[in-house]
Structure formats: C-alpha cells, structure tokens
Design a protein around this motif. Structure first.
Motif, PDB file in Angstrom:
ATOM      1  N   MET A 119      -7.129-156.724 -75.610  1.00  0.00           N
ATOM      2  CA  MET A 119      -8.439-157.848 -74.931  1.00  0.00           C
ATOM      3  C   MET A 119      -8.529-158.793 -75.888  1.00  0.00           C
ATOM      4  SD  MET A 119     -10.428-157.641 -72.383  1.00  0.00           S
ATOM      5  CE  MET A 119     -12.040-158.622 -72.039  1.00  0.00           C
ATOM      6  N   LYS A 120      -8.805-159.964 -75.289  1.00  0.00           N
ATOM      7  CA  LYS A 120      -8.937-161.207 -76.251  1.00  0.00           C
ATOM      8  C   LYS A 120     -10.197-161.209 -76.932  1.00  0.00           C
ATOM      9  CE  LYS A 120     -10.384-164.201 -72.298  1.00  0.00           C
ATOM     10  NZ  LYS A 120     -10.081-164.911 -71.287  1.00  0.00           N
ATOM     11  N   VAL A 121     -10.242-161.963 -78.161  1.00  0.00           N
ATOM     12  CA  VAL A 121     -11.521-162.006 -78.936  1.00  0.00           C
ATOM     13  C   VAL A 121     -11.650-163.496 -79.081  1.00  0.00           C
ATOM     14  CG1 VAL A 121     -12.483-161.352 -80.986  1.00  0.00           C
ATOM     15  CG2 VAL A 121     -10.869-159.804 -80.315  1.00  0.00           C
ATOM     16  N   ILE A 122     -12.541-164.104 -78.243  1.00  0.00           N
ATOM     17  CA  ILE A 122     -13.163-165.157 -78.291  1.00  0.00           C
ATOM     18  C   ILE A 122     -13.565-165.608 -79.734  1.00  0.00           C
ATOM     19  CG2 ILE A 122     -14.450-167.108 -77.389  1.00  0.00           C
ATOM     20  CD1 ILE A 122     -12.240-166.147 -75.495  1.00  0.00           C
ATOM     21  N   SER A 123     -13.196-166.871 -80.227  1.00  0.00           N
ATOM     22  CA  SER A 123     -14.125-167.166 -81.688  1.00  0.00           C
ATOM     23  C   SER A 123     -15.440-167.392 -81.700  1.00  0.00           C
ATOM     24  CB  SER A 123     -13.224-168.430 -82.055  1.00  0.00           C
ATOM     25  OG  SER A 123     -11.910-168.140 -82.126  1.00  0.00           O
ATOM     26  N   THR A 124     -15.877-166.909 -82.639  1.00  0.00           N
ATOM     27  CA  THR A 124     -17.463-167.080 -82.823  1.00  0.00           C
ATOM     28  C   THR A 124     -17.421-167.648 -84.277  1.00  0.00           C
ATOM     29  OG1 THR A 124     -18.058-165.117 -83.840  1.00  0.00           O
ATOM     30  CG2 THR A 124     -18.217-165.236 -81.516  1.00  0.00           C
ATOM     31  N   LYS A 125     -18.780-168.128 -84.950  1.00  0.00           N
ATOM     32  CA  LYS A 125     -18.759-168.763 -86.118  1.00  0.00           C
ATOM     33  C   LYS A 125     -18.455-167.657 -87.111  1.00  0.00           C
ATOM     34  CE  LYS A 125     -24.020-168.300 -86.127  1.00  0.00           C
ATOM     35  NZ  LYS A 125     -23.965-166.867 -87.173  1.00  0.00           N
ATOM     36  N   ASP A 126     -18.830-166.210 -86.833  1.00  0.00           N
ATOM     37  CA  ASP A 126     -18.605-165.224 -87.653  1.00  0.00           C
ATOM     38  C   ASP A 126     -17.122-164.631 -87.856  1.00  0.00           C
ATOM     39  OD1 ASP A 126     -21.395-165.224 -88.419  1.00  0.00           O
ATOM     40  OD2 ASP A 126     -21.881-164.242 -86.573  1.00  0.00           O
ATOM     41  N   ASN A 127     -16.356-164.916 -86.752  1.00  0.00           N
ATOM     42  CA  ASN A 127     -15.001-164.552 -86.809  1.00  0.00           C
ATOM     43  C   ASN A 127     -13.967-165.458 -86.831  1.00  0.00           C
ATOM     44  OD1 ASN A 127     -14.581-165.183 -84.303  1.00  0.00           O
ATOM     45  ND2 ASN A 127     -14.606-163.473 -83.195  1.00  0.00           N
ATOM     46  N   LEU A 128     -14.233-166.739 -87.173  1.00  0.00           N
ATOM     47  CA  LEU A 128     -13.337-167.939 -87.086  1.00  0.00           C
ATOM     48  C   LEU A 128     -12.427-167.905 -88.219  1.00  0.00           C
ATOM     49  CD1 LEU A 128     -13.758-170.437 -85.316  1.00  0.00           C
ATOM     50  CD2 LEU A 128     -14.638-171.817 -87.539  1.00  0.00           C
ATOM     51  N   ASP A 129     -11.143-167.966 -87.730  1.00  0.00           N
ATOM     52  CA  ASP A 129      -9.945-167.884 -88.348  1.00  0.00           C
ATOM     53  C   ASP A 129      -9.694-169.280 -89.143  1.00  0.00           C
ATOM     54  OD1 ASP A 129      -7.656-167.195 -89.737  1.00  0.00           O
ATOM     55  OD2 ASP A 129      -6.532-166.336 -88.187  1.00  0.00           O
ATOM     56  N   VAL A 130     -10.158-169.576 -90.280  1.00  0.00           N
ATOM     57  CA  VAL A 130     -10.116-170.805 -90.993  1.00  0.00           C
ATOM     58  C   VAL A 130      -8.840-170.773 -91.953  1.00  0.00           C
ATOM     59  CG1 VAL A 130     -11.086-172.542 -92.622  1.00  0.00           C
ATOM     60  CG2 VAL A 130     -12.494-171.204 -91.045  1.00  0.00           C
ATOM     61  N   LEU A 131      -7.759-171.706 -91.545  1.00  0.00           N
ATOM     62  CA  LEU A 131      -6.572-171.615 -92.268  1.00  0.00           C
ATOM     63  C   LEU A 131      -6.598-172.605 -93.494  1.00  0.00           C
ATOM     64  CD1 LEU A 131      -4.100-171.983 -89.389  1.00  0.00           C
ATOM     65  CD2 LEU A 131      -4.685-170.044 -90.738  1.00  0.00           C
ATOM     66  N   TYR A 132      -7.438-173.759 -93.348  1.00  0.00           N
ATOM     67  CA  TYR A 132      -7.521-174.806 -94.435  1.00  0.00           C
ATOM     68  C   TYR A 132      -8.902-175.610 -94.285  1.00  0.00           C
ATOM     69  CZ  TYR A 132      -6.597-178.842 -97.022  1.00  0.00           C
ATOM     70  OH  TYR A 132      -6.684-179.901 -98.395  1.00  0.00           O
ATOM     71  N   GLU A 133      -9.564-175.873 -95.256  1.00  0.00           N
ATOM     72  CA  GLU A 133     -10.957-176.582 -95.155  1.00  0.00           C
ATOM     73  C   GLU A 133     -10.877-177.342 -96.500  1.00  0.00           C
ATOM     74  OE1 GLU A 133     -15.658-175.107 -94.967  1.00  0.00           O
ATOM     75  OE2 GLU A 133     -13.840-173.726 -94.651  1.00  0.00           O
ATOM     76  N   ASP A 134     -11.734-178.651 -96.245  1.00  0.00           N
ATOM     77  CA  ASP A 134     -11.944-179.452 -97.298  1.00  0.00           C
ATOM     78  C   ASP A 134     -13.194-180.262 -96.649  1.00  0.00           C
ATOM     79  OD1 ASP A 134     -10.664-181.780 -96.322  1.00  0.00           O
ATOM     80  OD2 ASP A 134      -9.069-181.557 -97.565  1.00  0.00           O
ATOM     81  N   ASN A 135     -13.447-181.318 -97.333  1.00  0.00           N
ATOM     82  CA  ASN A 135     -14.645-182.195 -97.171  1.00  0.00           C
ATOM     83  C   ASN A 135     -14.286-183.284 -95.879  1.00  0.00           C
ATOM     84  OD1 ASN A 135     -15.992-181.410 -99.319  1.00  0.00           O
ATOM     85  ND2 ASN A 135     -15.528-183.235-100.406  1.00  0.00           N
ATOM     86  N   HIS A 136     -12.923-183.110 -95.476  1.00  0.00           N
ATOM     87  CA  HIS A 136     -12.602-184.245 -94.413  1.00  0.00           C
ATOM     88  C   HIS A 136     -11.935-183.673 -93.197  1.00  0.00           C
ATOM     89  CE1 HIS A 136     -13.462-187.881 -96.886  1.00  0.00           C
ATOM     90  NE2 HIS A 136     -13.046-187.225 -97.918  1.00  0.00           N
ATOM     91  N   ILE A 137     -11.347-182.352 -93.455  1.00  0.00           N
ATOM     92  CA  ILE A 137     -10.651-181.695 -92.194  1.00  0.00           C
ATOM     93  C   ILE A 137     -11.094-180.073 -92.408  1.00  0.00           C
ATOM     94  CG2 ILE A 137      -8.808-183.462 -92.088  1.00  0.00           C
ATOM     95  CD1 ILE A 137      -7.001-181.500 -93.587  1.00  0.00           C
ATOM     96  N   ILE A 138     -10.745-179.715 -91.150  1.00  0.00           N
ATOM     97  CA  ILE A 138     -10.754-178.227 -91.198  1.00  0.00           C
ATOM     98  C   ILE A 138      -9.702-177.677 -90.167  1.00  0.00           C
ATOM     99  CG2 ILE A 138     -12.812-178.445 -89.490  1.00  0.00           C
ATOM    100  CD1 ILE A 138     -13.512-175.675 -90.485  1.00  0.00           C
ATOM    101  N   VAL A 139      -9.061-176.714 -90.346  1.00  0.00           N
ATOM    102  CA  VAL A 139      -7.906-176.115 -89.492  1.00  0.00           C
ATOM    103  C   VAL A 139      -8.235-174.908 -89.114  1.00  0.00           C
ATOM    104  CG1 VAL A 139      -5.416-175.955 -89.290  1.00  0.00           C
ATOM    105  CG2 VAL A 139      -6.354-177.827 -90.871  1.00  0.00           C
ATOM    106  N   ILE A 140      -8.126-174.650 -87.861  1.00  0.00           N
ATOM    107  CA  ILE A 140      -8.318-173.170 -87.188  1.00  0.00           C
ATOM    108  C   ILE A 140      -7.180-172.666 -86.679  1.00  0.00           C
ATOM    109  CG2 ILE A 140      -9.898-172.128 -85.672  1.00  0.00           C
ATOM    110  CD1 ILE A 140     -11.501-173.398 -88.112  1.00  0.00           C
ATOM    111  N   ASN A 141      -6.909-171.272 -86.620  1.00  0.00           N
ATOM    112  CA  ASN A 141      -6.027-170.487 -86.049  1.00  0.00           C
ATOM    113  C   ASN A 141      -6.659-170.091 -84.533  1.00  0.00           C
ATOM    114  OD1 ASN A 141      -3.663-169.161 -85.033  1.00  0.00           O
ATOM    115  ND2 ASN A 141      -3.815-167.476 -86.706  1.00  0.00           N
TER     116      ASN A 141
END
Length: 229
Positions: A1-23
């Motif tokens: 079953m698919k698991v839709i992203s929420t703010k609590d399960n977000l799969d963050v791959l990279y993050e800094d002041n200017h960009i954010i990358v999500i899986n």
C-alpha cells in the motif's frame, strides 16, 4: 500500500538554506492539479514551517516534476534567489538526471540510444513515440543500459538527453519494454500500490548559490523487486 508523504514522514535527501531535495513516494503529486489532492509542495512547506518555526507563508519554488506514479528525486527552491538559477539549469540541460526502470521484456540491445518524436495527447494524458517526425511532435532522446537481470524482469539505467512528457515511459514502450505496472503504456497488469517501477535515482548539478557540485542519490522504494536491485 502506498504511503503518501506528510510533514512527519517526509524523506529529505538534502537540505540547506536555498534548496531542499525530497525522495518522492508513489502517489505524491508534486504540484496541485485538478484532482484537488494535497501536493508534495504543500507538504514540504509544512515541514519547513514547523522545523524552523517560521511565521506566515513559507517560500517554496517548484523546479521540476515527476509523474504521480513514479518515485525518486524532486528538487525544490527555498529562496527566490535560487529558483530562477535552478530553472535555468534545467532549461539549459545543465543537470544530469539518471533513472532506474524495471521492465519485463528485455530490450534487443544491452545498451542503446533511443531517438523518437513524441506527440502528446492532452485528452488521454499520454505521449506516443514515432520513429519519424510527425506534426506537433517533439524530438526525444535518451540512452539506457541493462544493469541487472532479475527473475522475471530487467533493470535499466536511463539517462535523459531531453525532458519530454512521459518520455521514458513512452520510449521504452515503443521498443516493446513497457515499465512494470504502467498500464497506460502497455504493461499487462497494475502494481498493488498503483505506481510504476520508474525511479528518479540520481541528480547531478551545480548548487545555484554556493556553486558546489552536488550528486544526490535516492534510495529505491521498499518493495521486493526494488530491493532485489
């Protein structure tokens, strides 16, 4: 079953002041559309607002998109300075995007470059690949390599030279190797989660502000086939 992203399960791959990358997960829609479903962009805003205790609206720029049934890397801009620079990188093809696709039918060649002319059908939301140019078509090019043979499937690594609507899906279908689960492009049955086995695996680009050379890799989903790769 698919698991839709929420703010609590977000799969963050990279993050800094200017960009954010999500899986991105199967079923996530990157930007709002006529379905009215909550887009991933809103989920990321909620995550940033809570994490950094930001008052008011959170800025987030959508740089590119992935089809809803696919998974993998999605890059967002966190500042108005980064967004136009990232847009230019994608527009000028100064990024390197690598995808993994699982197909049932082995392509004729172990590695190849595919060139087609894609014509989009807005009504069915599909693109048909033609071997020759037809009216209102756009040239599409990619290369693929078979990187693994599984019990009943083959895993292809795909590098895009152009960024057309449903490009990988339509071009692989055109050579008789539709992606697993992709009913729209000729696969014989759907996946249980409604997704397809197409994963945006790697993104290589120069950071829009720091000028650092970044290579970001997204882990594959947790289903049995992906975990066999």
């Amino acid at each position: 079953m698919k698991v839709i992203s929420t703010k609590d399960n977000l799969d963050v791959l990279y993050e800094d002041n200017h960009i954010i990358v999500i899986n991105k997960r199967v079923g996530d829609i990157v930007q709002g559309d006529k379905t009215g479903d909550k887009p991933l962009s809103d989920v990321v805003k909620e995550y940033l607002k809570e994490k950094y205790n930001k008052p008011g609206n959170v800025y987030l720029g959508v740089v590119h998109r992935l089809d809803r049934p696919t998974t993998g890397i999605v890059l967002f801009a966190r500042t108005s300075k980064a967004l136009p620079r990232l847009n230019d990188l994608f527009k000028n093809r100064e990024t390197k995007k690598t995808y993994w696709a699982v197909v049932k039918n082995k392509p004729e060649n172990e590695t190849d470059t595919l060139v087609h002319y894609l014509k989009r059908n807005e009504k069915s939301n599909t693109s048909r690949a033609h071997t020759k140019e037809v009216p209102n078509s756009k040239k599409a090019s990619l290369d693929y390599t078979i990187i693994k043979a599984l019990n009943n499937y083959y895993v292809l690594e795909v590098n895009l030279h152009t960024g057309r609507h449903h490009q990988i899906r339509s071009q692989l279908s055109a050579i008789g190797s539709p992606i697993k689960g992709d009913l729209k492009y000729g696969f014989d049955r759907s996946n249980p989660d409604g997704g397809i086995h197409l994963h945006a695996r790697k993104l290589e680009f120069v950071h829009p502000v720091t000028k650092e050379h970044l290579i970001i890799t997204a882990p594959v989903p947790s289903d049995t086939i992906w975990q066999s790769v």
